[in-house]
Design an enzyme around this catalytic site. Sequence first.
Site, short mmCIF file in Angstrom:
data_model
loop_
_atom_site.label_atom_id
_atom_site.label_comp_id
_atom_site.label_asym_id
_atom_site.label_seq_id
_atom_site.Cartn_x
_atom_site.Cartn_y
_atom_site.Cartn_z
N THR A 46 0.81 -1.23 0.00
CA THR A 46 0.00 0.00 0.00
C THR A 46 0.85 1.28 0.00
O THR A 46 0.64 2.17 -0.83
CB THR A 46 -0.94 0.03 1.23
OG1 THR A 46 -0.16 -0.21 2.40
CG2 THR A 46 -2.04 -1.02 1.11
N PHE A 55 -8.03 3.31 3.87
CA PHE A 55 -8.28 2.28 4.88
C PHE A 55 -7.87 2.73 6.28
O PHE A 55 -8.36 2.23 7.27
CB PHE A 55 -7.57 0.96 4.53
CG PHE A 55 -6.08 1.03 4.46
CD1 PHE A 55 -5.43 1.37 3.28
CD2 PHE A 55 -5.31 0.76 5.58
CE1 PHE A 55 -4.04 1.44 3.22
CE2 PHE A 55 -3.92 0.82 5.54
CZ PHE A 55 -3.28 1.16 4.35
#
Length: 480
Positions: free
Chosen positions: A132, A454
Amino acid sequence: MIIKASDGREFPVEMHKTRMVQKITLVPAEERLKAIEEAGYNTFQLKTKDIFLDMLTDSGVNAMSDNQFAGFIKADDAYAGSMTFYEFADAVKDVLGYKHVMNTHQGRAAEHLIAKIFTTPGDIVPTNYHFTTTKAHIEILEAVCLEIYYDEAIITESTNLFKGNMDPQKLRDTIKKYGREKIAFVRMEATTNLIGGQPFSMQNLKEIRRICDEHKLLLVLDGSLLCENAYFIWKREKGYGNKTVQEIAKEMCSIADLFYMSGRKNTSVRGGFIATNNKELFEKIKPLLPVYEGFVTYGGMSMREIGAMVPGVREMVEPAVAGCSIEQIKYFVERLLETKIPVVTPPGGLACHIDAMKFVPHIPQSQYPAGALTTALYIVSGVRAMERGTISMDRDKDGNEQFADIELTRIAVPRRVYTVSHLEYIIDKVNWLYKHRELIKGLKFVSEPAVLRFFFGSLNVLDNWGRKLCDAFKKEFGNI
Ligand code: F0G
């Protein structure tokens, strides 16, 4: 260490003893429901007072050894020229074989510097799979992180022992398609995180190296989970069984031009570093270090953490350290397979990963099955896991959802923190949840940041299913 019992069963035995403890509490189901509502159904937003077993990550939460605590106390505090830094540099040279090293405050800071120096807008960064933060750094620079894996990588139930391999043919095709000048660097990630902690083989790393040599491309190794990958090579790859994990890790390092790692994982210390044998590369990065991190002998870390990292680097290649969470994960995965829970196989490093699309197939990807399963697990157990699916992907520039290849609920196993009885507790709750899986429904975003959503995104449950799940749990067990 794995023990073979007289009845043929295998189980992991911890090769350390506990000398300091932290109390943990299990708050009742009603309080857990309230806590997850307040957290916007995002486990990153929970407070640890509401968490029983914290399996969010293996990053920055591992238990340090007694030697590491000693290193922490003994550290030589100095802005510049600290002897502790030189001890650290010696450890990196001995263990990984690199002559030049600089600390960064953590892994993503290393990614930031590497991306900034070697990437220009429009560039391509081929990788065996993205992480990520890596992807975020590359995309912020308007370059593209291109995944070049074998199709098998994203098949969750598999017998392929090296799902983290990069597909060499696809790499050749990519170089041909975009041209060598457009390739910023080639990135290999050890124990590839987002596909379930899956390793690459030494043979594959060597093949990728050959292609990089042919095209004069830089090979960057993300070694945040280096030692797990070395442990897997030791256990699984032909020709490596007689070598030590240390020799294998060093051989992996010798193949890359540039190495970086998050120390928060393998060294159990909150920091990171970049290392290389190429002085020219080192000198290219060095001027940016004081701008973003700190002087070259501390690089954004405290000297105390570097003091703990010295034994951390030396100990991380010991089989009992490199393999401690791997063997627990193997046990965890095999126990869940007994009841046909859909988990990623072969068992990887870092975590036990549940395939949410198979666990809750009635939830469409647009309603975030892995996020929903992660929420449900917390409600019924107080166990904090992490969503690794579409919520962990950001929308594209036009605001369209980018669906993840796989939807995983990641139950991380930090090093030397939890015991097999903790794993048994989780196994029991996952089994209960599987029997009641139809109660789990989807999630929808309430507020959603554009980058790394997230972390801070807030969601809601559809049809108030959290309440219904909590009530079903209480009906059977009471408010525990
Ligand atoms: N690379 C890999 C493969 C990682 O797994 C991580 C972090 C990083 C880079 C970034 O390092 O956190 O020290 O800045 N992984 C953590 C995780 C966050 O939970 O898997 P960092």
